[in-house]
Design a protein around this motif. Structure first.
Motif, PDB file in Angstrom:
ATOM      1  N   TYR A  88      31.550  28.118 -10.750  1.00 41.60           N
ATOM      2  CA  TYR A  88      32.823  28.036 -10.311  1.00 41.60           C
ATOM      3  C   TYR A  88      32.768  26.866  -9.075  1.00 41.60           C
ATOM      4  CZ  TYR A  88      30.618  30.443  -6.020  1.00 41.60           C
ATOM      5  OH  TYR A  88      29.985  30.819  -4.903  1.00 41.60           O
ATOM      6  N   THR A  89      34.152  26.605  -8.696  1.00 37.06           N
ATOM      7  CA  THR A  89      34.362  25.697  -7.356  1.00 37.06           C
ATOM      8  C   THR A  89      35.079  26.063  -6.395  1.00 37.06           C
ATOM      9  OG1 THR A  89      36.444  24.751  -8.278  1.00 37.06           O
ATOM     10  CG2 THR A  89      34.376  23.937  -9.476  1.00 37.06           C
ATOM     11  N   ASP A  92      38.826  26.768  -7.324  1.00 42.38           N
ATOM     12  CA  ASP A  92      39.257  27.656  -8.333  1.00 42.38           C
ATOM     13  C   ASP A  92      40.429  28.518  -7.813  1.00 42.38           C
ATOM     14  OD1 ASP A  92      37.445  27.031 -10.235  1.00 42.38           O
ATOM     15  OD2 ASP A  92      36.215  28.717  -9.789  1.00 42.38           O
ATOM     16  N   ARG A 106      30.050  24.385  -1.695  1.00 45.42           N
ATOM     17  CA  ARG A 106      29.659  23.298  -2.223  1.00 45.42           C
ATOM     18  C   ARG A 106      28.512  23.589  -3.181  1.00 45.42           C
ATOM     19  NH1 ARG A 106      24.957  22.504   0.151  1.00 45.42           N
ATOM     20  NH2 ARG A 106      24.727  23.024   2.280  1.00 45.42           N
ATOM     21  N   ARG A 107      28.116  22.558  -4.013  1.00 49.90           N
ATOM     22  CA  ARG A 107      27.021  22.502  -5.088  1.00 49.90           C
ATOM     23  C   ARG A 107      25.822  22.894  -4.260  1.00 49.90           C
ATOM     24  NH1 ARG A 107      26.273  21.238 -10.027  1.00 49.90           N
ATOM     25  NH2 ARG A 107      24.241  20.760 -10.707  1.00 49.90           N
ATOM     26  N   ALA A 148      27.998  27.220  -7.986  1.00 50.44           N
ATOM     27  CA  ALA A 148      28.984  26.480  -7.413  1.00 50.44           C
ATOM     28  C   ALA A 148      28.631  24.984  -7.951  1.00 50.44           C
ATOM     29  CB  ALA A 148      28.950  26.108  -5.850  1.00 50.44           C
ATOM     30  N   MET A 149      29.853  24.448  -8.236  1.00 50.87           N
ATOM     31  CA  MET A 149      29.836  22.937  -8.968  1.00 50.87           C
ATOM     32  C   MET A 149      30.901  22.089  -8.126  1.00 50.87           C
ATOM     33  SD  MET A 149      28.014  23.031 -11.851  1.00 50.87           S
ATOM     34  CE  MET A 149      27.051  24.186 -12.814  1.00 50.87           C
ATOM     35  N   ASP A 150      30.489  20.694  -8.589  1.00 49.86           N
ATOM     36  CA  ASP A 150      31.563  19.879  -7.716  1.00 49.86           C
ATOM     37  C   ASP A 150      32.791  19.789  -8.218  1.00 49.86           C
ATOM     38  OD1 ASP A 150      29.607  19.083  -5.818  1.00 49.86           O
ATOM     39  OD2 ASP A 150      28.715  17.688  -7.104  1.00 49.86           O
ATOM     40  N   SER A 151      33.370  19.978  -9.389  1.00 51.24           N
ATOM     41  CA  SER A 151      34.635  19.904  -9.985  1.00 51.24           C
ATOM     42  C   SER A 151      34.830  20.948 -11.025  1.00 51.24           C
ATOM     43  CB  SER A 151      34.623  18.214 -10.468  1.00 51.24           C
ATOM     44  OG  SER A 151      33.911  18.558 -11.686  1.00 51.24           O
ATOM     45  N   ALA A 155      32.272  22.675 -14.021  1.00 47.54           N
ATOM     46  CA  ALA A 155      32.096  24.222 -14.147  1.00 47.54           C
ATOM     47  C   ALA A 155      32.665  24.424 -15.551  1.00 47.54           C
ATOM     48  CB  ALA A 155      33.082  24.929 -13.027  1.00 47.54           C
TER      49      ALA A 155
END
Length: 168
Positions: A88-89, A92, A106-107, A148-151, A155
């Protein structure tokens, strides 16, 4: 992507030994290393995601004749858990962008069931790297984890898969 150290360098040597990477092993997992991993995965019938998880590592080790490196920082851990992972980010829909502990998402932050992994726990997640349990979620129950992903693209590309989580 973005990891560095001796474990990455060992993977790069394996990729060089098998003809998938040229130019040296600098210990930095950049785009050339990711591309080499993807080509290797495609040729060996593995999921082509550019992540050196346990299946890719086993195939690389066998193909190169080198022993798989021990995960950095995982030599001493409290627990090893196989978990169902999603990504997720902060962007979302319906996400406030802040974790349950009040930090900006954050990542390197993950959402967990605090009955399984207490908030604040330091983790190492195969194929993702080091993380801290900073968030919870309504569908994150039991052996589920949300990374958590950056974009949003990153994700979506991660999708849903099993990961090995080390509670450090």
């Amino acid at each position: 992507m973005g990891m560095n150290g001796s474990a990455v360098q060992s993977v790069q040597y394996m990729l060089m030994d098998t003809g998938y990477l040229a130019g040296g092993a600098d210990g930095i997992f950049g785009s050339a290393t990711e591309d080499a991993v993807k080509r290797f995965q495609a040729d060996y019938g593995l999921d082509v995601d550019g992540i050196v998880g346990s299946q890719t590592m086993a195939a690389l080790s066998e193909a190169s004749g080198r022993e798989a490196p021990a995960e950095e920082g995982v030599g001493s851990y409290q627990r090893r858990i196989v978990m169902d992972a999603s990504a997720y980010t902060a962007d979302d829909p319906g996400n406030s962008g802040f974790t349950a502990t009040g930090l900006r998402l954050r990542r390197g932050m993950v959402s967990v069931d605090p009955d399984v992994i207490p908030l604040g726990s330091q983790l190492y997640i195969e194929g993702y790297g080091y993380a801290t349990a900073e968030d919870t979620g309504g569908s994150i129950v039991g052996n589920r984890i949300d990374l958590a992903m950056d974009s949003i693209t990153e994700a979506l590309n991660f999708g849903r898969r099993e990961v090995v989580v080390y509670v450090l």
